[in-house]
Scaffold this motif. Structure first.
Motif, PDB file in Angstrom:
ATOM      1  N   ALA A  73      -2.243  -6.872  12.851  1.00 20.48           N
ATOM      2  CA  ALA A  73      -2.156  -7.213  14.275  1.00 20.48           C
ATOM      3  C   ALA A  73      -1.481  -8.564  14.466  1.00 20.48           C
ATOM      4  CB  ALA A  73      -3.557  -7.223  14.888  1.00 20.48           C
ATOM      5  N   GLU A  74      -1.826  -9.541  13.623  1.00 18.32           N
ATOM      6  CA  GLU A  74      -1.205 -10.858  13.711  1.00 18.32           C
ATOM      7  C   GLU A  74       0.293 -10.770  13.456  1.00 18.32           C
ATOM      8  OE1 GLU A  74      -1.592 -15.328  11.677  1.00 18.32           O
ATOM      9  OE2 GLU A  74      -2.929 -13.704  11.060  1.00 18.32           O
ATOM     10  N   PHE A  75       0.675  -9.951  12.470  1.00 19.31           N
ATOM     11  CA  PHE A  75       2.091  -9.784  12.163  1.00 19.31           C
ATOM     12  C   PHE A  75       2.835  -9.138  13.330  1.00 19.31           C
ATOM     13  CE2 PHE A  75       5.546  -7.014  10.923  1.00 19.31           C
ATOM     14  CZ  PHE A  75       6.379  -7.885  10.220  1.00 19.31           C
ATOM     15  N   ILE A  76       2.306  -8.038  13.845  1.00 16.47           N
ATOM     16  CA  ILE A  76       2.973  -7.316  14.932  1.00 16.47           C
ATOM     17  C   ILE A  76       3.096  -8.194  16.176  1.00 16.47           C
ATOM     18  CG2 ILE A  76       2.724  -5.404  16.565  1.00 16.47           C
ATOM     19  CD1 ILE A  76       3.671  -4.424  13.880  1.00 16.47           C
ATOM     20  N   VAL A 120      -1.490   3.440   8.521  1.00 17.01           N
ATOM     21  CA  VAL A 120      -0.838   3.921   9.752  1.00 17.01           C
ATOM     22  C   VAL A 120      -1.647   3.509  10.981  1.00 17.01           C
ATOM     23  CG1 VAL A 120      -0.192   5.991  11.059  1.00 17.01           C
ATOM     24  CG2 VAL A 120       0.333   5.825   8.607  1.00 17.01           C
ATOM     25  N   LEU A 121      -2.949   3.734  10.956  1.00 23.01           N
ATOM     26  CA  LEU A 121      -3.777   3.404  12.117  1.00 23.01           C
ATOM     27  C   LEU A 121      -3.727   1.912  12.446  1.00 23.01           C
ATOM     28  CD1 LEU A 121      -6.958   5.608  11.618  1.00 23.01           C
ATOM     29  CD2 LEU A 121      -5.160   5.886  13.327  1.00 23.01           C
ATOM     30  N   ASN A 122      -3.748   1.075  11.420  1.00 29.83           N
ATOM     31  CA  ASN A 122      -3.698  -0.367  11.663  1.00 29.83           C
ATOM     32  C   ASN A 122      -2.407  -0.761  12.377  1.00 29.83           C
ATOM     33  OD1 ASN A 122      -6.185  -0.886  10.498  1.00 29.83           O
ATOM     34  ND2 ASN A 122      -5.353  -1.364   8.486  1.00 29.83           N
ATOM     35  N   ALA A 123      -1.297  -0.219  11.911  1.00 31.30           N
ATOM     36  CA  ALA A 123      -0.009  -0.549  12.537  1.00 31.30           C
ATOM     37  C   ALA A 123       0.099   0.035  13.943  1.00 31.30           C
ATOM     38  CB  ALA A 123       1.134  -0.038  11.662  1.00 31.30           C
TER      39      ALA A 123
END
Length: 260
Positions: A73-76, A120-123
């Motif tokens: 989440a921090e990266f996105i 996948v779910l995290n992204a």
């Protein structure tokens, strides 16, 4: 044909080599901005720095573990802020576990499902708010023909791949109008196969060994595929030109599939 990628922003997981790197390269060459992440920051930076890119294309690269939801989440969020939004995600991180079912431990089963599903779910969870603001949002999950055509030597991986194919279909409905599709790979010439060739201790050259492998696996085209040959359909599905394609999968396997 202009795919309409210039100036758009796409996140790619597992971008330091193989299919992920080839996908990032194609996007950058077409003028898209790429948010790339992998576990090894040094390897990722070196790989991306070597890529040619359109003058306007920018890169946001960071080390990130796809199984760490907070880190993803921090990266996105950081990528969207730095590059001006997010138009698509390529979920490419993965591996295969070569082991018969009887020799696969409970821990290995759990690790396979965790990697294939939660990466996948995290992204997707992190990207969804940003994709909702795009006029052409898309997600491509890199999967394998094993999802429909399991192999006894890859029991856990085959089962996890099938779960991901099912999840992708569900996401295509739940996330609409964000488009969600799969690209299902056959045998692709990446570092994984070169390592297996070395481990085999055979006198055959890599070309001879992979040719025999292709014949044994029934690949109609008689060879392994390349990362570039996978990147093109991935990028096509990301493109706004594929605006009415969702909930489907494309096989990139040289004719290895035996199902209709």
């Amino acid at each position: 044909m202009d795919l309409g990628l210039a100036g758009r922003v796409y996140a790619v997981t597992g971008a330091s080599s193989g299919v992920g790197l080839a996908t990032a390269a194609l996007l950058l060459a077409d003028g898209a901005h790429v948010a790339a992440f992998a576990r090894d920051a040094g390897r990722l930076s070196a790989a991306l720095d070597a890529l040619p890119r359109a003058a306007e294309a920018r890169v946001y690269a960071r080390s990130c573990d796809v199984l760490d939801g907070a880190a993803v989440a921090e990266f996105i969020d950081g990528a969207a802020a730095d590059l001006g939004g997010l138009d698509g995600v390529v979920n490419n991180a993965g591996r295969s576990l070569m082991a018969p079912v009887a020799e696969t431990t409970e821990t290995q089963w759990r690790e396979e499902f965790e990697l294939k599903i939660f990466s996948v779910l995290n992204a997707v969870r992190a990207a969804e708010p940003h994709l909702r603001r795009s006029d052409a949002p898309a997600i491509v999950n890199v999967n394998a023909v094993l999802a429909r055509q399991p192999e006894p030597r890859l029991g856990a991986t085959s089962a996890a791949r099938a779960a991901l194919l099912n999840l992708t279909k569900t996401l295509s409905v739940d996330l609409a109008p964000i488009r969600v599709n799969s690209v299902c790979l056959g045998l692709i010439d990446t570092g994984q196969w070169r390592r297996r060739h070395e481990a085999a201790g055979t006198a055959q050259t890599y070309e001879e060994w992979t040719g025999a492998l292709a014949a044994d696996r029934g690949i109609a085209l008689g060879r392994l595929g390349t990362a570039d040959e996978v990147a093109h359909p991935i990028v096509a599905l990301l493109s706004p030109r594929a605006s009415y394609i969702t909930g489907t999968s494309i096989d990139v396997g040289g004719g290895v599939s035996r199902y209709v």
